[in-house]
Design a protein around this motif. Structure first.
Motif, short mmCIF file in Angstrom:
data_model
loop_
_atom_site.label_atom_id
_atom_site.label_comp_id
_atom_site.label_asym_id
_atom_site.label_seq_id
_atom_site.Cartn_x
_atom_site.Cartn_y
_atom_site.Cartn_z
N LYS A 107 0.82 -1.21 0.00
CA LYS A 107 0.00 0.00 0.00
C LYS A 107 0.86 1.27 0.00
N MET A 108 1.97 1.26 0.72
CA MET A 108 2.78 2.47 0.81
C MET A 108 3.46 2.78 -0.52
N ALA A 109 3.92 1.76 -1.22
CA ALA A 109 4.51 2.00 -2.54
C ALA A 109 3.47 2.57 -3.50
N ALA A 110 2.25 2.03 -3.45
CA ALA A 110 1.17 2.55 -4.29
C ALA A 110 0.81 3.98 -3.89
N ALA A 111 0.83 4.26 -2.59
CA ALA A 111 0.51 5.61 -2.12
C ALA A 111 1.57 6.61 -2.57
N ARG A 112 2.85 6.21 -2.53
CA ARG A 112 3.91 7.13 -2.98
C ARG A 112 3.76 7.47 -4.46
N ARG A 113 3.19 6.57 -5.23
CA ARG A 113 3.00 6.83 -6.65
C ARG A 113 1.73 7.63 -6.92
N TRP A 114 0.65 7.30 -6.23
CA TRP A 114 -0.65 7.87 -6.58
C TRP A 114 -1.02 9.13 -5.80
N VAL A 115 -0.58 9.27 -4.57
CA VAL A 115 -0.95 10.47 -3.80
C VAL A 115 -0.42 11.74 -4.47
N PRO A 116 0.85 11.80 -4.92
CA PRO A 116 1.27 13.01 -5.65
C PRO A 116 0.45 13.29 -6.89
N ILE A 117 0.04 12.22 -7.61
CA ILE A 117 -0.81 12.43 -8.79
C ILE A 117 -2.14 13.05 -8.39
N LEU A 118 -2.74 12.52 -7.33
CA LEU A 118 -4.03 13.04 -6.88
C LEU A 118 -3.90 14.47 -6.35
N VAL A 119 -2.79 14.75 -5.64
CA VAL A 119 -2.58 16.11 -5.13
C VAL A 119 -2.35 17.07 -6.29
N GLY A 120 -1.57 16.65 -7.29
CA GLY A 120 -1.38 17.50 -8.46
C GLY A 120 -2.67 17.76 -9.21
N PHE A 121 -3.50 16.72 -9.34
CA PHE A 121 -4.80 16.88 -9.98
C PHE A 121 -5.68 17.84 -9.18
N MET A 122 -5.61 17.71 -7.84
CA MET A 122 -6.36 18.63 -6.98
C MET A 122 -5.89 20.06 -7.17
N GLY A 123 -4.56 20.27 -7.16
CA GLY A 123 -4.04 21.62 -7.33
C GLY A 123 -4.41 22.23 -8.67
N GLY A 124 -4.29 21.44 -9.73
CA GLY A 124 -4.67 21.94 -11.04
C GLY A 124 -6.15 22.25 -11.14
N THR A 125 -6.96 21.39 -10.53
CA THR A 125 -8.40 21.61 -10.56
C THR A 125 -8.78 22.89 -9.82
N PHE A 126 -8.19 23.09 -8.64
CA PHE A 126 -8.51 24.29 -7.88
C PHE A 126 -7.97 25.55 -8.54
N ALA A 127 -6.82 25.46 -9.19
CA ALA A 127 -6.30 26.62 -9.90
C ALA A 127 -7.26 27.03 -11.02
N ALA A 128 -7.73 26.03 -11.78
CA ALA A 128 -8.70 26.33 -12.83
C ALA A 128 -10.02 26.83 -12.25
N TYR A 129 -10.44 26.21 -11.13
CA TYR A 129 -11.67 26.61 -10.46
C TYR A 129 -11.61 28.08 -10.04
N LEU A 130 -10.49 28.46 -9.39
CA LEU A 130 -10.36 29.86 -8.96
C LEU A 130 -10.23 30.79 -10.16
N GLY A 131 -9.55 30.32 -11.22
CA GLY A 131 -9.43 31.14 -12.41
C GLY A 131 -10.77 31.43 -13.05
N ILE A 132 -11.67 30.44 -13.01
CA ILE A 132 -13.00 30.61 -13.61
C ILE A 132 -13.93 31.39 -12.68
N LYS A 133 -13.89 31.06 -11.38
CA LYS A 133 -14.93 31.54 -10.47
C LYS A 133 -14.50 32.64 -9.51
#
Length: 486
Positions: free
Chosen positions: A228-254
């Motif tokens: 689980k930890m190896a999978a988390a090291r791979r996927w958590v940064p992807i999810l956090v990056g997706f979150m950051g990009g989504t919120f940046a676009a969200y704030l840019g729009i709204k």
């Protein structure tokens, strides 16, 4: 010299002091709501005084002061009800204490309202009523005042019964009811009302479906993996990056109206660049944080705590930037009409009006927000940092998709729908495991194992359904009362 008290007298004295201390504790507990009400009343008085001082006591100053009071009252109710949707999952997941969550949310709401809140609002909220169809002068002012009063009263009632409702739909319902009373049914923009009605269904379903999909992704890619930890090291940064990009676009729009104005494509580019940068920056952070952690789900959940706090803070910032208009929009319209005798298509929001809205939301959150935060965070379904992260991410993704599709959605419906989506997905998953093992449970046992509290579900959905018609009916009644006075 008097005799010293004997043992029995000391015992009686101890009992009496204990009774007195219990009475003091009881008095302090019962007086807490009165303290909140007193501070709220003081804020309303300050709002009225601020309106009079800034405008220099004009001929219509009493009406403007009254509008400032109800604008402040509306802002207090937005803070008490709406902000719970952002911070409820964080508190429910125990990523933050209630007091810390309230402080962070209040600061983010104020920053969002003052830095990125729209400096121009629509004359009549979201084009519900044609301003030209409403007689100028007292009828127009009474209509805006009635809409503001009705929306605030309805949200106050919803908060008392513990139902998170849409403040946007409340003010829309108020404008609709007051507009019908002032100018008749033909003054309404019925296509827009149809789109808003559709959003009652679209918002929670989209929010719930996206939250459940993100949770399913995490379960499949991390939770069910042997390492689980190896999978988390791979996927958590992807999810956090997706979150950051989504919120940046969200704030840019709204939300960045006062800082910079971005087109849809520019906001999308901002989101992609921000997401990639955050993904790269998160990889070493997650590696350091996960070093030495045990290979179990408790460790994986801990990795989502900080991203969840950041997501909730950004949601509060965006909420302050957007929903402050629900309090200051009608107030700005009333101030403009009182000064110029008519309304224009776009009205500039004075800084003092924006201050009332920003600090009103913060005070409402401080004084009356904890009840709804607990309801959303822990009384609908059980949340942890991983599940709450799914709710926060679904809120931003849903708003962006809805903006792209041109659908008017409610942040309240999205967030609460996300919480319900998480709970119902977990119920479905538990039921699938039960049937896969051929284990049949009695009906009472299946009912006991439900992971979403049905009573809260029915209460909240009922409150959503009646928001526009009830706020509209209340606004129509207030409008007729005001016309009798003026």
């Amino acid at each position: 010299m008097a005799n010293a008290p004997n043992g029995n007298q000391w015992a009686r004295l101890d009992r009496d002091l204990h009774r007195i201390s219990r009475i003091e504790i009881a008095v302090a507990h019962t007086s807490r709501p009165l303290v909140g009400t007193g501070v709220a009343l003081a804020f309303l008085v300050l709002a009225a005084l601020l309106a009079e001082l800034v405008l220099g006591f004009p001929p219509g100053g009493v009406l403007v002061a009254a509008a400032a009071v109800f604008g402040a009252y509306m802002a207090l109710n937005i803070g008490a009800n709406d902000v719970a949707n952002n911070m409820g999952p964080v508190v429910g997941a125990r990523a933050l204490r209630m007091s810390t969550a309230i402080v962070i949310a209040a600061l983010a709401e104020i920053a969002g309202a003052l830095l990125a809140g729209s400096d121009v609002v629509s004359t009549i909220s979201v084009g519900i009523v044609d301003p030209q169809s409403v007689p100028q002068g007292p009828p127009l002012l009474a209509m805006m005042m009635a809409a503001l009063m009705a929306a605030a009263l309805f949200i106050n009632f919803a908060t008392l019964i513990g139902a998170p409702v849409s403040t946007t739909h409340s003010i829309v319902g108020g404008v609709m009811g007051a507009g019908i009373a002032a100018a008749g049914y033909e003054a309404l923009n019925w296509p827009m009302m149809g789109r808003i009605t559709a959003s009652w269904i679209v918002s929670p379903l989209m929010g719930g479906a996206i939250a459940a999909a993100v949770l399913a992704l995490i379960r499949n890619r991390i939770s069910r993996r042997e390492d689980k930890m190896a999978a988390a090291r791979r996927w958590v940064p992807i999810l956090v990056g997706f979150m950051g990009g989504t919120f940046a676009a969200y704030l840019g729009i709204k939300g960045l109206g006062r800082i910079v104005t971005l087109s849809g494509s520019e906001a999308l580019v901002l989101g992609v660049v921000s997401g990639l940068l955050l993904w790269g920056a998160t990889i070493p952070v997650i590696r350091r944080q996960s070093a030495g952690m045990e290979n179990r789900m408790r460790s994986v959940k801990a990795l989502f705590a900080l991203p969840l706090v950041i997501a909730a803070t950004l949601l509060s910032f965006a909420h302050g930037a957007n929903d402050v208009a629900n309090a200051v929009g009608p107030l700005a319209a009333i101030v403009h009409a009182a000064e110029h005798g008519a309304l224009a298509e776009g009205i500039a929001v004075p800084n003092w009006v924006m201050l009332i809205g920003a600090f009103g939301i913060a005070f409402g959150l401080f004084l009356f927000g904890p009840r709804l935060i607990r309801r959303v965070g822990s009384q609908i379904t059980k949340l942890n940092p991983m599940r709450s992260y799914c709710v926060a991410l679904s809120a931003a993704v849903t708003v962006i998709l809805a903006s792209w599709l041109g659908l008017p959605v409610s942040s309240t419906h999205i967030a609460v729908g996300g919480v319900f989506g998480i709970g119902f997905y977990r119920e479905w998953e538990a039921g699938r495991r039960q049937y896969s093992t051929s284990q049949r449970l009695a009906r009472e046992e299946r009912r006991r194992r439900k992971l979403v509290r049905r009573s809260h579900f029915l209460t909240i959905v009922a409150a959503w359904v009646v928001t526009v018609p009830l706020a509209g009916s209340l606004a129509a009644g207030i409008f007729w009362m005001l016309m009798l006075i003026v």
